[in-house]
Design a protein around this motif. Structure first.
Motif, mmCIF file in Angstrom:
data_model
loop_
_atom_site.group_PDB
_atom_site.id
_atom_site.type_symbol
_atom_site.label_atom_id
_atom_site.label_comp_id
_atom_site.label_asym_id
_atom_site.label_seq_id
_atom_site.Cartn_x
_atom_site.Cartn_y
_atom_site.Cartn_z
ATOM 1 N N ALA A 1 -10.913 -3.969 6.420
ATOM 2 C CA ALA A 1 -9.534 -3.389 6.745
ATOM 3 C C ALA A 1 -8.289 -3.980 5.653
ATOM 4 N N GLU A 2 -8.479 -5.010 5.077
ATOM 5 C CA GLU A 2 -7.619 -5.609 4.222
ATOM 6 C C GLU A 2 -7.754 -4.720 2.724
ATOM 7 N N ARG B 1 -5.845 -1.495 3.640
ATOM 8 C CA ARG B 1 -4.281 -1.617 3.366
ATOM 9 C C ARG B 1 -4.054 -1.674 1.790
ATOM 10 N N ASP C 1 -4.145 1.805 0.457
ATOM 11 C CA ASP C 1 -3.266 2.848 1.056
ATOM 12 C C ASP C 1 -1.863 2.506 0.134
ATOM 13 N N LEU C 2 -1.601 1.323 -0.348
ATOM 14 C CA LEU C 2 -0.475 1.020 -1.115
ATOM 15 C C LEU C 2 -0.492 1.447 -2.365
ATOM 16 N N THR D 1 -1.236 -7.022 -6.141
ATOM 17 C CA THR D 1 -0.975 -7.355 -4.533
ATOM 18 C C THR D 1 -2.086 -8.176 -4.223
ATOM 19 N N THR E 1 -8.452 3.558 6.108
ATOM 20 C CA THR E 1 -7.484 4.040 5.475
ATOM 21 C C THR E 1 -6.558 4.916 6.284
ATOM 22 N N TYR F 1 -3.241 6.510 4.868
ATOM 23 C CA TYR F 1 -2.262 7.217 4.185
ATOM 24 C C TYR F 1 -2.654 8.997 4.611
#
Length: 392
Positions: free
Chosen positions: A157-158, A161, A164-165, A201, A379, A381
């Motif tokens: 899940a991380e 994230r 998507d960034l 990130t 994801t 997006y």
């Protein structure tokens, strides 16, 4: 901030105990693997594979052993590898590495399962190290890896994230270039920017980053280049009126996610709308077909039939998707040739695509978690046509 990407010792104790129970069910006395992903899965030891083997031996009734070269002993200890470490002196290399594992595990008889990914040469070394054992090929560890545990799901899940960034950052760079009225970026420039966003990130927000060969980034291609499904980024510059594809992903704690979107630069043509919508509908149908008990081949057919029924079957070049875990591509395969039943806890890609020579490729991908009553994407997006058109 993620305190650590590394899974706790209790995770590996439970996992190894579960593997031992499965070994007993298959009448195996131990399992041996030198596959780097298996090694990481069973012990938490991540390494760059080379000519110096790292091998796990997991017996039913004794402690798990991890064979590493002496120069990696400290690295394995620093990663808190969940095994007794057996180190061998690869310099001056007077004895075969596997002989040290055989000596540490003596007496080892009975049936030892081994992963099918092992090379013929290394399998000969195993036979020499365990002359009294019967070696049996098994995919037991790979099958265990199909089903993600809650701690692994959190890492996936991380990774989603961050993926998507990266997708958002790629689009933003193109939009900034459009607003500035200058040249659009090249594929390579776009890829470099996205990779930087992903890695920065991760290191800014996570402690104890697990470094794997592919940490963050992916494929970036535009226009006719995107008609080749796995083309690498080039110096080709994005052009108004064309499409570009961001095929991205990253690994958190060694657990991968991929997310892919196809963008259109400017008002889409009728053909571009037709191609994109066919793939979007196929991806939606494919996601709805991912349910526990459904065979991988059945989900694949449901997904790709949407494209065939749209009259675009001649542009299909690959299956619906594949498993994802410690490998970006791993079994099971969402393909006509794989009848593996989907089950809760599996993670698979849902990525139909079409590729029109001389024009472009269109692909949308999300990493999907199979749940008790269907599947949900990691994801997030957006994927509607309006969401992927970049106004000029």
């Amino acid at each position: 901030m993620l305190d650590t990407q590394r899974l706790p010792a209790g995770f590996y104790r439970r996992l190894q105990d579960d593997i031992r129970a499965q070994l007993a069910d298959e009448a195996l006395d131990a399992i041996l693997t030198d596959d780097p992903d298996d090694v990481a899965y069973l012990t938490g030891f991540f390494h760059h594979p080379n000519e110096r083997p790292a091998v796990v031996l997991l017996p039913v009734e004794r402690a798990t052993l991890l064979l590493v070269p002496e120069l990696e002993r400290e690295y394995a200890q620093a990663q808190r590898a969940a095994a007794e470490i057996v180190a061998y002196p690869e310099f001056p290399g007077l004895r075969p590495p596997l002989s040290y594992l055989g000596a540490a595990a003596e007496p080892t008889t009975g049936r030892i399962g081994y992963a099918g990914s092992i090379t013929v040469d290394r399998l000969d070394q195993v036979r020499a190290a365990f002359p009294k054992a019967t070696l049996v090929r098994t995919d037991l560890v790979m099958r265990a890896r199909f089903h993600k545990r809650p701690e692994e799901i959190a890492l996936h899940a991380e990774a989603a994230r961050i993926t998507d960034l990266m997708l958002a950052a790629g689009r933003a760079l193109v939009q900034e270039a459009v607003a500035a009225g200058g040249e659009l970026p090249t594929e390579a420039e776009l890829a470099g920017h996205i990779t930087g966003v992903g890695t920065r990130t991760m290191y800014a927000e996570h402690a104890d980053v697990v470094v794997v060969s592919f940490l963050a980034g992916g494929l970036v291609y535009s226009g006719p280049n995107s008609a080749r499904p796995h083309a690498l980024p080039s110096g080709y510059r994005l052009r108004p009126g064309e499409t570009f594809m961001l095929s991205l992903g990253c690994a958190v704690g060694g657990r991968f996610v991929e997310g892919e979107r196809t963008f259109i630069l400017g008002e889409p043509s009728a053909d571009q709308i037709r191609y994109y919508e066919a793939v979007r509908q196929a991806q939606q149908t494919g996601g709805e077909a991912l349910r526990p008990g459904v065979a991988c081949a059945e989900a694949n057919r449901a997904c790709l039939d949407v494209i065939r029924e749209a009259g675009l079957g001649q542009y299909l070049r690959h299956r619906q998707g594949h498993g994802i875990g410690l490998g970006m591509h791993e079994a099971p395969w969402l393909s006509d040739g794989d009848d593996t039943p989907l089950a809760e806890g599996m993670v698979v890609s849902n990525e139909p695509g079409i590729y029109i020579p001389g024009h472009a490729g269109y692909r949308i991908s999300d990493s999907m978690l199979i749940t008790s009553d269907g599947a949900r994407p990691f994801t997030a997006y957006p994927r509607s046509l309006d969401d992927v058109v970049i106004a000029l």
